[in-house]
Design an enzyme around this catalytic site. Sequence first.
Site, PDB file in Angstrom:
ATOM      1  N   GLU A  92      78.435  43.893 -49.027  1.00 22.36           N
ATOM      2  CA  GLU A  92      79.044  45.157 -48.592  1.00 22.36           C
ATOM      3  C   GLU A  92      78.001  46.123 -48.058  1.00 22.36           C
ATOM      4  O   GLU A  92      76.877  46.169 -48.547  1.00 22.36           O
ATOM      5  CB  GLU A  92      79.708  45.842 -49.787  1.00 22.36           C
ATOM      6  CG  GLU A  92      80.976  45.185 -50.223  1.00 22.36           C
ATOM      7  CD  GLU A  92      81.501  45.787 -51.509  1.00 22.36           C
ATOM      8  OE1 GLU A  92      81.393  47.009 -51.704  1.00 22.36           O
ATOM      9  OE2 GLU A  92      82.028  45.009 -52.319  1.00 22.36           O
ATOM     10  N   CYS A 105      74.404  52.566 -46.573  1.00 19.99           N
ATOM     11  CA  CYS A 105      74.033  52.014 -47.873  1.00 19.99           C
ATOM     12  C   CYS A 105      74.067  50.502 -47.716  1.00 19.99           C
ATOM     13  O   CYS A 105      75.110  49.934 -47.385  1.00 19.99           O
ATOM     14  CB  CYS A 105      75.048  52.494 -48.914  1.00 19.99           C
ATOM     15  SG  CYS A 105      74.828  51.740 -50.526  1.00 19.99           S
ATOM     16  N   CYS A 112      74.118  40.140 -58.305  1.00 18.20           N
ATOM     17  CA  CYS A 112      72.979  40.797 -58.948  1.00 18.20           C
ATOM     18  C   CYS A 112      72.778  40.203 -60.335  1.00 18.20           C
ATOM     19  O   CYS A 112      73.738  39.856 -61.019  1.00 18.20           O
ATOM     20  CB  CYS A 112      73.251  42.295 -59.059  1.00 18.20           C
ATOM     21  SG  CYS A 112      71.875  43.243 -59.756  1.00 18.20           S
ATOM     22  N   CYS A 116      74.159  45.302 -65.493  1.00 14.72           N
ATOM     23  CA  CYS A 116      74.587  46.640 -65.930  1.00 14.72           C
ATOM     24  C   CYS A 116      76.084  46.601 -66.272  1.00 14.72           C
ATOM     25  O   CYS A 116      76.884  46.070 -65.504  1.00 14.72           O
ATOM     26  CB  CYS A 116      74.307  47.687 -64.849  1.00 14.72           C
ATOM     27  SG  CYS A 116      72.558  47.836 -64.449  1.00 14.72           S
ATOM     28  N   CYS A 119      78.863  48.009 -63.757  1.00 14.29           N
ATOM     29  CA  CYS A 119      78.693  47.742 -62.329  1.00 14.29           C
ATOM     30  C   CYS A 119      79.423  46.482 -61.881  1.00 14.29           C
ATOM     31  O   CYS A 119      79.255  45.411 -62.469  1.00 14.29           O
ATOM     32  CB  CYS A 119      77.208  47.626 -62.019  1.00 14.29           C
ATOM     33  SG  CYS A 119      76.879  47.351 -60.268  1.00 14.29           S
ATOM     34  N   CYS A 333      80.352  50.311 -55.379  1.00 22.96           N
ATOM     35  CA  CYS A 333      79.814  49.154 -54.707  1.00 22.96           C
ATOM     36  C   CYS A 333      80.137  47.875 -55.442  1.00 22.96           C
ATOM     37  O   CYS A 333      80.108  47.835 -56.651  1.00 22.96           O
ATOM     38  CB  CYS A 333      78.342  49.327 -54.660  1.00 22.96           C
ATOM     39  SG  CYS A 333      77.811  48.830 -53.131  1.00 22.96           S
TER      40      CYS A 333
HETATM   41  N1  SAH Z   1      70.199  47.837 -58.337  1.00 26.93           N
HETATM   42  C1  SAH Z   1      69.891  49.148 -57.851  1.00 26.93           C
HETATM   43  C2  SAH Z   1      70.689  49.571 -56.641  1.00 26.93           C
HETATM   44  C3  SAH Z   1      72.147  49.262 -56.594  1.00 26.93           C
HETATM   45  S1  SAH Z   1      73.280  50.185 -57.546  1.00 26.93           S
HETATM   46  C4  SAH Z   1      70.008  50.166 -58.944  1.00 26.93           C
HETATM   47  O1  SAH Z   1      70.404  49.798 -60.042  1.00 26.93           O
HETATM   48  O2  SAH Z   1      69.639  51.302 -58.741  1.00 26.93           O
HETATM   49  C5  SAH Z   1      73.341  51.793 -56.848  1.00 26.93           C
HETATM   50  C6  SAH Z   1      73.653  52.859 -57.873  1.00 26.93           C
HETATM   51  O3  SAH Z   1      75.051  52.810 -58.262  1.00 26.93           O
HETATM   52  C7  SAH Z   1      72.867  52.728 -59.151  1.00 26.93           C
HETATM   53  O4  SAH Z   1      72.437  53.989 -59.585  1.00 26.93           O
HETATM   54  C8  SAH Z   1      73.898  52.160 -60.098  1.00 26.93           C
HETATM   55  O5  SAH Z   1      73.542  52.348 -61.436  1.00 26.93           O
HETATM   56  C9  SAH Z   1      75.132  52.896 -59.655  1.00 26.93           C
HETATM   57  N2  SAH Z   1      76.401  52.325 -60.097  1.00 26.93           N
HETATM   58  C10 SAH Z   1      76.747  51.042 -60.253  1.00 26.93           C
HETATM   59  N3  SAH Z   1      78.003  50.922 -60.672  1.00 26.93           N
HETATM   60  C11 SAH Z   1      78.491  52.168 -60.780  1.00 26.93           C
HETATM   61  C12 SAH Z   1      79.739  52.705 -61.177  1.00 26.93           C
HETATM   62  N4  SAH Z   1      80.742  51.928 -61.558  1.00 26.93           N
HETATM   63  N5  SAH Z   1      79.876  54.059 -61.164  1.00 26.93           N
HETATM   64  C13 SAH Z   1      78.865  54.867 -60.777  1.00 26.93           C
HETATM   65  N6  SAH Z   1      77.665  54.414 -60.395  1.00 26.93           N
HETATM   66  C14 SAH Z   1      77.471  53.086 -60.406  1.00 26.93           C
END
Ligand code: SAH
Length: 346
Positions: A92, A105, A112, A116, A119, A333
């Site tokens: 995406e 973006c 990944c 997390c 995510c 995302c």
């Molecule tokens: N792997 C990298 C970049 C991708 S995620 C990172 O972790 O920074 C981009 C951002 O979106 C990160 O800050 C991540 O923690 C956040 N993110 C992921 N899922 C999310 C969600 N459901 N709600 C809000 N932020 C989210």
Amino acid sequence: MEYVQLTSLTEPQLVAYIQSLGQPAFRGRQIYKWLHEKQVTDFSQMTDQPKAFLEKLSEAAVIETLTIARKQVSKDGTVKYLFRLPDGNCIESVVMRYSYGNTICVSTEVGCAMGCRFCASTQGGLVRRLTAGEICAEVYAAQKDVGERISNIVLMGIGEPLDNYNNVLDFLRIISSDHGINIGMRNISLSTCGLVPKIAELAQEGLGLTLSVSLHAPNNTLRSSMMPVNDAYPVEELIAACRAYQQKTGRRISFEYAMVKGVNDTPACAEELAHLLRGMSAHINLIPINPVDGSQYSASDAKNVNDFKERLIALGMNATVRRRLGTDISAACGQLRQEAKGESDQ
Ligand code: SAH
């Protein structure tokens, strides 16, 4: 035979490769411009190259391209793409319209490995890393489709950029090159979940980009419950790496803080966070978490987010609540890719 992935080569690498095919260096420089300034997707478009040479080149090398599998346009102008790679995998990218220009973006990996818990991108694990040329292709394909210049990039899509370090660094060199699309490092942000040794390595590269760190919690108990990566690189090591990064680069660091109701949004968390980042030139970005399927987290309400922000500001911190764009087109995302996977599984 393995094809050479032409769009992934930096200019010196491309020149060396073209020379290895018996051609003069200037042809390498011309081809670099075709790929990155004019962004052609087919060898036949390189009109100043001898036909016989292009034929030979196309037998040994490929131009990395993407196709648009799906596209959603939000009322606020945000455009979200589901791109299909030649191997069938999907990623995406999102284009956001700001007063200062269009920002894309980009994804850096298919899936990944970081795990997390909030995510969507990580739910199926890591499938593979993207090449530098594939990440470039996200920018080029989106710019072509939108029909306007893209001037800013955030590496905040699917994947962990520092887990794909070498390809991401090549991407940054190519995308900022003045013989290509020429997007300056000052207009690029890289977001990481906190891979400490890679933050230290990045500090040595001398790039003027903005480092954004997904912190989300001010202590180890809380952060480990949200982000498994914290078990490998705990908060104190991460913050020490950030302080060292700042000393080396002189750049302000952005901290992302996704607010989860009843988990990390208490006044005590705000105080712990302010204490943790004290003395650092930092900007805290508060984002109400975007609930994803299969996650137990829900978003803090607007008042809580605002109170948290005000408390941070009262403690001398620099904090803002991130404006949310594209909320009507689904999403955090990774959600579009998950949806598309769900459909093809049925
Ligand atoms: N792997 C990298 C970049 C991708 S995620 C990172 O972790 O920074 C981009 C951002 O979106 C990160 O800050 C991540 O923690 C956040 N993110 C992921 N899922 C999310 C969600 N459901 N709600 C809000 N932020 C989210």
